[in-house]
Design a protein around this motif. Structure first.
Motif, PDB file in Angstrom:
ATOM      1  N   ARG A 113      36.923  32.530  44.653  1.00  0.00           N
ATOM      2  CA  ARG A 113      36.031  33.641  44.978  1.00  0.00           C
ATOM      3  C   ARG A 113      36.723  34.984  44.733  1.00  0.00           C
ATOM      4  NH1 ARG A 113      34.116  37.242  48.477  1.00  0.00           N
ATOM      5  NH2 ARG A 113      31.993  37.132  49.210  1.00  0.00           N
ATOM      6  N   ASN A 114      37.945  35.113  45.211  1.00  0.00           N
ATOM      7  CA  ASN A 114      38.689  36.366  45.021  1.00  0.00           C
ATOM      8  C   ASN A 114      38.936  36.648  43.539  1.00  0.00           C
ATOM      9  OD1 ASN A 114      38.776  36.804  47.776  1.00  0.00           O
ATOM     10  ND2 ASN A 114      40.819  35.933  48.013  1.00  0.00           N
ATOM     11  N   PHE A 115      39.230  35.614  42.777  1.00  0.00           N
ATOM     12  CA  PHE A 115      39.467  35.771  41.343  1.00  0.00           C
ATOM     13  C   PHE A 115      38.186  36.252  40.643  1.00  0.00           C
ATOM     14  CE2 PHE A 115      40.014  34.037  36.978  1.00  0.00           C
ATOM     15  CZ  PHE A 115      41.157  34.744  36.636  1.00  0.00           C
ATOM     16  N   ILE A 116      37.052  35.665  40.989  1.00  0.00           N
ATOM     17  CA  ILE A 116      35.775  36.069  40.395  1.00  0.00           C
ATOM     18  C   ILE A 116      35.447  37.513  40.773  1.00  0.00           C
ATOM     19  CG2 ILE A 116      33.270  35.663  40.398  1.00  0.00           C
ATOM     20  CD1 ILE A 116      34.967  33.595  38.797  1.00  0.00           C
ATOM     21  N   LEU A 117      35.661  37.873  42.023  1.00  0.00           N
ATOM     22  CA  LEU A 117      35.422  39.256  42.445  1.00  0.00           C
ATOM     23  C   LEU A 117      36.324  40.225  41.691  1.00  0.00           C
ATOM     24  CD1 LEU A 117      34.982  38.755  46.288  1.00  0.00           C
ATOM     25  CD2 LEU A 117      33.224  39.562  44.675  1.00  0.00           C
ATOM     26  N   ASP A 118      37.590  39.882  41.546  1.00  0.00           N
ATOM     27  CA  ASP A 118      38.542  40.744  40.839  1.00  0.00           C
ATOM     28  C   ASP A 118      38.155  40.904  39.372  1.00  0.00           C
ATOM     29  OD1 ASP A 118      41.104  42.210  40.546  1.00  0.00           O
ATOM     30  OD2 ASP A 118      41.661  40.473  39.314  1.00  0.00           O
ATOM     31  N   GLN A 119      37.835  39.812  38.730  1.00  0.00           N
ATOM     32  CA  GLN A 119      37.501  39.859  37.307  1.00  0.00           C
ATOM     33  C   GLN A 119      36.128  40.492  37.068  1.00  0.00           C
ATOM     34  OE1 GLN A 119      39.810  38.832  34.795  1.00  0.00           O
ATOM     35  NE2 GLN A 119      41.044  38.914  36.658  1.00  0.00           N
ATOM     36  N   GLY A 120      35.169  40.172  37.919  1.00  0.00           N
ATOM     37  CA  GLY A 120      33.814  40.679  37.737  1.00  0.00           C
ATOM     38  C   GLY A 120      33.651  42.153  38.058  1.00  0.00           C
ATOM     39  N   MET A 121      34.481  42.671  38.940  1.00  0.00           N
ATOM     40  CA  MET A 121      34.394  44.078  39.326  1.00  0.00           C
ATOM     41  C   MET A 121      35.452  44.942  38.650  1.00  0.00           C
ATOM     42  SD  MET A 121      31.751  43.970  41.142  1.00  0.00           S
ATOM     43  CE  MET A 121      31.766  45.659  41.692  1.00  0.00           C
ATOM     44  N   ALA A 122      36.129  44.386  37.682  1.00  0.00           N
ATOM     45  CA  ALA A 122      37.265  45.067  37.046  1.00  0.00           C
ATOM     46  C   ALA A 122      36.895  46.399  36.405  1.00  0.00           C
ATOM     47  CB  ALA A 122      37.906  44.148  36.005  1.00  0.00           C
ATOM     48  N   LEU A 123      35.735  46.475  35.765  1.00  0.00           N
ATOM     49  CA  LEU A 123      35.359  47.718  35.092  1.00  0.00           C
ATOM     50  C   LEU A 123      35.038  48.828  36.084  1.00  0.00           C
ATOM     51  CD1 LEU A 123      33.185  46.256  32.211  1.00  0.00           C
ATOM     52  CD2 LEU A 123      35.500  47.194  32.055  1.00  0.00           C
ATOM     53  N   GLN A 124      34.591  48.480  37.273  1.00  0.00           N
ATOM     54  CA  GLN A 124      34.288  49.474  38.289  1.00  0.00           C
ATOM     55  C   GLN A 124      35.545  49.884  39.063  1.00  0.00           C
ATOM     56  OE1 GLN A 124      32.467  46.685  37.792  1.00  0.00           O
ATOM     57  NE2 GLN A 124      30.595  47.613  37.045  1.00  0.00           N
ATOM     58  N   GLU A 125      36.388  48.914  39.358  1.00  0.00           N
ATOM     59  CA  GLU A 125      37.534  49.187  40.227  1.00  0.00           C
ATOM     60  C   GLU A 125      38.799  49.595  39.475  1.00  0.00           C
ATOM     61  OE1 GLU A 125      37.872  45.911  42.910  1.00  0.00           O
ATOM     62  OE2 GLU A 125      35.889  46.302  43.753  1.00  0.00           O
ATOM     63  N   ARG A 126      38.960  49.124  38.270  1.00  0.00           N
ATOM     64  CA  ARG A 126      40.097  49.498  37.396  1.00  0.00           C
ATOM     65  C   ARG A 126      41.460  49.287  38.047  1.00  0.00           C
ATOM     66  NH1 ARG A 126      38.488  50.160  32.177  1.00  0.00           N
ATOM     67  NH2 ARG A 126      36.475  51.122  32.129  1.00  0.00           N
ATOM     68  N   ARG A 127      41.600  48.245  38.882  1.00  0.00           N
ATOM     69  CA  ARG A 127      42.888  47.954  39.528  1.00  0.00           C
ATOM     70  C   ARG A 127      43.781  47.095  38.663  1.00  0.00           C
ATOM     71  NH1 ARG A 127      40.606  45.809  45.090  1.00  0.00           N
ATOM     72  NH2 ARG A 127      40.165  44.196  43.589  1.00  0.00           N
ATOM     73  N   ASN A 128      43.176  46.233  37.862  1.00  0.00           N
ATOM     74  CA  ASN A 128      43.927  45.252  37.089  1.00  0.00           C
ATOM     75  C   ASN A 128      43.743  45.528  35.596  1.00  0.00           C
ATOM     76  OD1 ASN A 128      44.984  43.007  35.839  1.00  0.00           O
ATOM     77  ND2 ASN A 128      43.805  41.520  37.001  1.00  0.00           N
ATOM     78  N   PRO A 129      44.748  46.127  34.951  1.00  0.00           N
ATOM     79  CA  PRO A 129      44.599  46.473  33.526  1.00  0.00           C
ATOM     80  C   PRO A 129      44.497  45.251  32.609  1.00  0.00           C
ATOM     81  CG  PRO A 129      46.838  46.892  34.262  1.00  0.00           C
ATOM     82  CD  PRO A 129      46.046  46.517  35.481  1.00  0.00           C
ATOM     83  N   ASN A 130      44.844  44.078  33.130  1.00  0.00           N
ATOM     84  CA  ASN A 130      44.746  42.855  32.331  1.00  0.00           C
ATOM     85  C   ASN A 130      43.547  41.995  32.729  1.00  0.00           C
ATOM     86  OD1 ASN A 130      47.045  43.226  30.664  1.00  0.00           O
ATOM     87  ND2 ASN A 130      48.321  42.752  32.423  1.00  0.00           N
ATOM     88  N   ALA A 131      42.603  42.570  33.451  1.00  0.00           N
ATOM     89  CA  ALA A 131      41.402  41.831  33.830  1.00  0.00           C
ATOM     90  C   ALA A 131      40.597  41.486  32.579  1.00  0.00           C
ATOM     91  CB  ALA A 131      40.558  42.644  34.802  1.00  0.00           C
ATOM     92  N   PHE A 132      39.924  40.379  32.644  1.00  0.00           N
ATOM     93  CA  PHE A 132      39.142  39.842  31.528  1.00  0.00           C
ATOM     94  C   PHE A 132      38.201  40.884  30.909  1.00  0.00           C
ATOM     95  CE2 PHE A 132      35.185  37.506  30.349  1.00  0.00           C
ATOM     96  CZ  PHE A 132      35.681  36.863  29.226  1.00  0.00           C
ATOM     97  N   LEU A 133      37.390  41.532  31.728  1.00  0.00           N
ATOM     98  CA  LEU A 133      36.419  42.484  31.195  1.00  0.00           C
ATOM     99  C   LEU A 133      37.080  43.729  30.612  1.00  0.00           C
ATOM    100  CD1 LEU A 133      33.551  42.241  33.847  1.00  0.00           C
ATOM    101  CD2 LEU A 133      33.623  41.243  31.545  1.00  0.00           C
ATOM    102  N   ILE A 134      38.154  44.163  31.202  1.00  0.00           N
ATOM    103  CA  ILE A 134      38.863  45.336  30.666  1.00  0.00           C
ATOM    104  C   ILE A 134      39.451  45.013  29.295  1.00  0.00           C
ATOM    105  CG2 ILE A 134      40.890  46.826  30.983  1.00  0.00           C
ATOM    106  CD1 ILE A 134      40.155  46.927  33.963  1.00  0.00           C
ATOM    107  N   LEU A 135      40.042  43.840  29.156  1.00  0.00           N
ATOM    108  CA  LEU A 135      40.585  43.440  27.860  1.00  0.00           C
ATOM    109  C   LEU A 135      39.485  43.379  26.800  1.00  0.00           C
ATOM    110  CD1 LEU A 135      43.121  40.678  28.946  1.00  0.00           C
ATOM    111  CD2 LEU A 135      43.640  43.001  28.170  1.00  0.00           C
ATOM    112  N   LEU A 136      38.355  42.777  27.142  1.00  0.00           N
ATOM    113  CA  LEU A 136      37.253  42.711  26.178  1.00  0.00           C
ATOM    114  C   LEU A 136      36.758  44.111  25.817  1.00  0.00           C
ATOM    115  CD1 LEU A 136      35.030  39.727  27.388  1.00  0.00           C
ATOM    116  CD2 LEU A 136      36.696  39.746  25.537  1.00  0.00           C
ATOM    117  N   GLN A 137      36.653  44.971  26.807  1.00  0.00           N
ATOM    118  CA  GLN A 137      36.203  46.341  26.564  1.00  0.00           C
ATOM    119  C   GLN A 137      37.149  47.056  25.584  1.00  0.00           C
ATOM    120  OE1 GLN A 137      36.637  49.271  29.758  1.00  0.00           O
ATOM    121  NE2 GLN A 137      34.519  49.914  29.373  1.00  0.00           N
ATOM    122  N   GLN A 138      38.429  46.746  25.659  1.00  0.00           N
ATOM    123  CA  GLN A 138      39.425  47.348  24.774  1.00  0.00           C
ATOM    124  C   GLN A 138      39.528  46.646  23.424  1.00  0.00           C
ATOM    125  OE1 GLN A 138      42.927  47.079  27.231  1.00  0.00           O
ATOM    126  NE2 GLN A 138      42.342  48.832  28.486  1.00  0.00           N
ATOM    127  N   GLY A 139      38.715  45.612  23.212  1.00  0.00           N
ATOM    128  CA  GLY A 139      38.759  44.871  21.948  1.00  0.00           C
ATOM    129  C   GLY A 139      39.917  43.893  21.876  1.00  0.00           C
TER     130      GLY A 139
END
Length: 115
Positions: free
Chosen positions: A7-33
């Motif tokens: 649950r915590n992993f899904i919350l961290d990865q799913g909210m990554a673009l809003q929270e910007r805490r984890n620069p290696n989060a799945f969505l942030i990496l995809l956003q950066q290409g």
């Protein structure tokens, strides 16, 4: 991986673009290409499967979790397609992984196995 970790992993990865805490989060990496780091997609899919199993039979899920799931499914596809338009050389496996991610999120939200 236990239910709370998933649950915590899904919350961290799913909210990554809003929270910007984890620069290696799945969505942030995809956003950066960039492609996910090794093992990241496997961990994400495993966490989704564990979450599905833990919520099986539940009549509701909490709003932050539902929103994180929605963001994962929607944003991952959006950034993948955006990268494709910019000619990012995505791994061929990423396409099938994103389809699996969509299926698992749909399974969790509908309460019925889609896979």
């Amino acid at each position: 991986m236990d239910e709370q970790t998933a649950r915590n992993f899904i919350l961290d990865q799913g909210m990554a673009l809003q929270e910007r805490r984890n620069p290696n989060a799945f969505l942030i990496l995809l956003q950066q290409g960039k492609s996910p780091v090794p093992g990241q997609m496997t961990s994400l899919l495993l966490a989704l499967k564990i979450l599905y199993q833990s919520l099986e039979g539940a009549s509701h899920i909490d709003r932050p979790l539902a929103y994180a799931l929605h963001r994962l499914a929607q944003d991952s596809r959006h950034h993948f397609e955006e990268g494709r338009r910019k000619r990012v050389a995505w791994s061929p496996l990423l396409i099938s992984d994103l389809e699996r991610l969509d299926q698992l999120v749909s399974s969790i939200l509908s309460g019925q196995w889609q896979g």
